[in-house]
Scaffold this motif. Structure first.
Motif, PDB file in Angstrom:
ATOM      1  N   PRO A 181      13.183   4.045 -42.246  1.00 36.43           N
ATOM      2  CA  PRO A 181      12.749   3.698 -40.891  1.00 36.43           C
ATOM      3  C   PRO A 181      13.349   4.648 -39.863  1.00 36.43           C
ATOM      4  N   ALA A 182      12.565   5.001 -38.870  1.00 36.37           N
ATOM      5  CA  ALA A 182      13.000   5.969 -37.857  1.00 36.37           C
ATOM      6  C   ALA A 182      13.938   5.307 -36.858  1.00 36.37           C
ATOM      7  N   ASN A 184      17.171   6.291 -36.297  1.00 35.15           N
ATOM      8  CA  ASN A 184      18.143   7.184 -35.669  1.00 35.15           C
ATOM      9  C   ASN A 184      17.842   8.637 -36.031  1.00 35.15           C
ATOM     10  N   THR A 185      18.714   9.542 -35.578  1.00 34.05           N
ATOM     11  CA  THR A 185      18.484  10.969 -35.818  1.00 34.05           C
ATOM     12  C   THR A 185      18.608  11.326 -37.294  1.00 34.05           C
ATOM     13  N   ASN A 186      19.415  10.575 -38.057  1.00 38.46           N
ATOM     14  CA  ASN A 186      19.510  10.849 -39.495  1.00 38.46           C
ATOM     15  C   ASN A 186      18.150  10.737 -40.160  1.00 38.46           C
ATOM     16  N   ALA A 187      17.388   9.706 -39.784  1.00 34.13           N
ATOM     17  CA  ALA A 187      16.062   9.511 -40.379  1.00 34.13           C
ATOM     18  C   ALA A 187      15.175  10.718 -40.096  1.00 34.13           C
ATOM     19  N   ARG A 188      15.150  11.147 -38.857  1.00 33.07           N
ATOM     20  CA  ARG A 188      14.293  12.275 -38.495  1.00 33.07           C
ATOM     21  C   ARG A 188      14.780  13.579 -39.121  1.00 33.07           C
ATOM     22  N   GLU A 189      16.098  13.789 -39.121  1.00 33.18           N
ATOM     23  CA  GLU A 189      16.635  15.025 -39.684  1.00 33.18           C
ATOM     24  C   GLU A 189      16.363  15.125 -41.185  1.00 33.18           C
ATOM     25  N   VAL A 210       6.949   4.721 -43.954  1.00 34.52           N
ATOM     26  CA  VAL A 210       7.309   3.308 -43.830  1.00 34.52           C
ATOM     27  C   VAL A 210       6.901   2.847 -42.438  1.00 34.52           C
ATOM     28  N   GLU A 211       6.614   1.566 -42.326  1.00 36.37           N
ATOM     29  CA  GLU A 211       6.148   1.031 -41.045  1.00 36.37           C
ATOM     30  C   GLU A 211       7.018  -0.129 -40.604  1.00 36.37           C
TER      31      GLU A 211
END
Length: 332
Positions: A181-182, A184-189, A210-211
């Motif tokens: 799940p998006a 925080n920045t860890n998810a995006r990175e 994931v939604e």
């Protein structure tokens, strides 16, 4: 302490001096104080003593989930370092709730902390409030970068994910990527790092989206696995999960669906993760992953904070990225 002074006949400043540093009072006086402590069962209120100092020895720590093994291990190392340096670590959990995180920050102000080490929730955090704290009190952010001027310590996701993608491509089929799940920045990175690494291999990335914004990663990996595994509608029989908790759920779903996980059989599903969760070595089979350097993250966070508190020294490079280490087990 005032009452203890009266019954012992020893001045309050002398008693206070003793509790700050027993060696700072004369030997005979120290013996009198220690005998009186035993006789009267006196225990000073160390919290009150600390609050009465011009500079307290309180260090505030805020993490999203205290029971999460990653945060628990980081906090354990920070607490030990604080104790060794004569500081008192006060740990607060935000429980994945932005309002609780904001309340925890207010609590740190009320405790007159000397400094803070915070892992923000991420996108749901109030960044202005955290930045205000950092401007008022020496503060180190860890794990989740806020993309501002804050002082940060965390894993180099591009190095660690690149390391894993390279290994999986060399040892078998390329990996699909089970996103997190998006939050925080860890998810995006990590998603971006996977895409870059695949493109660097000349391959088209395949992200399993994931939604949800929930933090229940094991459940999410399990539910996703139950949906995906019967059809195996994937370009490759390898899945790289954004974190180990997702991978643990995916392995559980594979077991339930009768899907073999591991190396060897062409039809087996290879599963890999990221973090080296304490339970990763006990999954069946053991989980191949990238280990975050818990000790280095904690040590860098504490050392940086102590320098800011005691020396008034802001680090020349405010961002410290720690490299991950490949851990090979039987799952991939």
């Amino acid at each position: 302490m005032e009452e203890f002074s009266v019954v012992t006949g020893i001045s309050r400043p002398t008693i206070s001096k003793y509790f700050n540093d027993p060696s700072s009072v004369r030997h005979s006086t120290r013996e009198r104080i220690e005998a009186a402590i035993i006789r009267y069962g006196y225990r000073p209120n160390l919290f009150a003593i600390n609050q009465n100092r011009k500079f307290t020895k309180n260090i505030g720590i805020i993490v999203p989930h205290i029971v999460d093994p990653f945060y628990a291990e980081i906090v354990r190392h920070i607490e030990l370092r604080c104790a060794e340096a004569g500081y008192w670590a006060i740990v607060l959990g935000s429980h994945g709730d932005p309002e609780r995180e904001a309340n925890a920050i207010e609590m740190l102000y009320s405790l007159r902390i000397a400094g803070a080490i915070i892992a923000p929730l991420g996108d749901s955090s109030a960044p202005d409030r955290i930045r205000q704290l950092a401007s008022d009190i020496p503060t180190v952010i860890f794990d989740n970068h806020m993309n501002g001027e804050e002082i940060f310590v965390g894993t180099d996701n591009f190095q660690s994910m690149g390391l894993m993608v390279d290994y999986l491509c060399r040892s078998g089929e390329p990996p699909c990527f089970l996103d997190m799940p998006a939050v925080n920045t860890n998810a995006r990175e990590r998603r971006e790092a996977y895409v870059r690494a695949m493109e660097g291999q000349g391959l088209d990335p395949f992200v399993i989206p994931v939604e949800t914004t929930e933090w229940h990663f094991e459940e999410l990996g399990y539910r996703t696995g139950l949906k995906l595994l019967p059809s195996r509608d994937l370009p490759w029989n390898t899945v790289l999960c954004a974190n180990d908790r997702l991978a643990i759920g995916l392995i559980a779903a594979a077991f339930e669906r009768g899907t073999v996980v591991g190396r060897g059989s062409p039809s087996a599903l290879r599963v890999a993760g990221h973090d080296d969760h304490p339970m990763a070595r006990f999954t069946a089979p053991g989980l191949t992953t990238v280990a975050q350097d818990y000790v280095s993250i904690a040590e860098n966070s504490v050392t940086t904070l102590f320098d800011m508190i005691e020396e008034g020294r802001r680090p020349v490079d405010p961002v410290k990225r720690v490299e991950g280490r490949l851990i090979l087990r039987a799952s991939a």
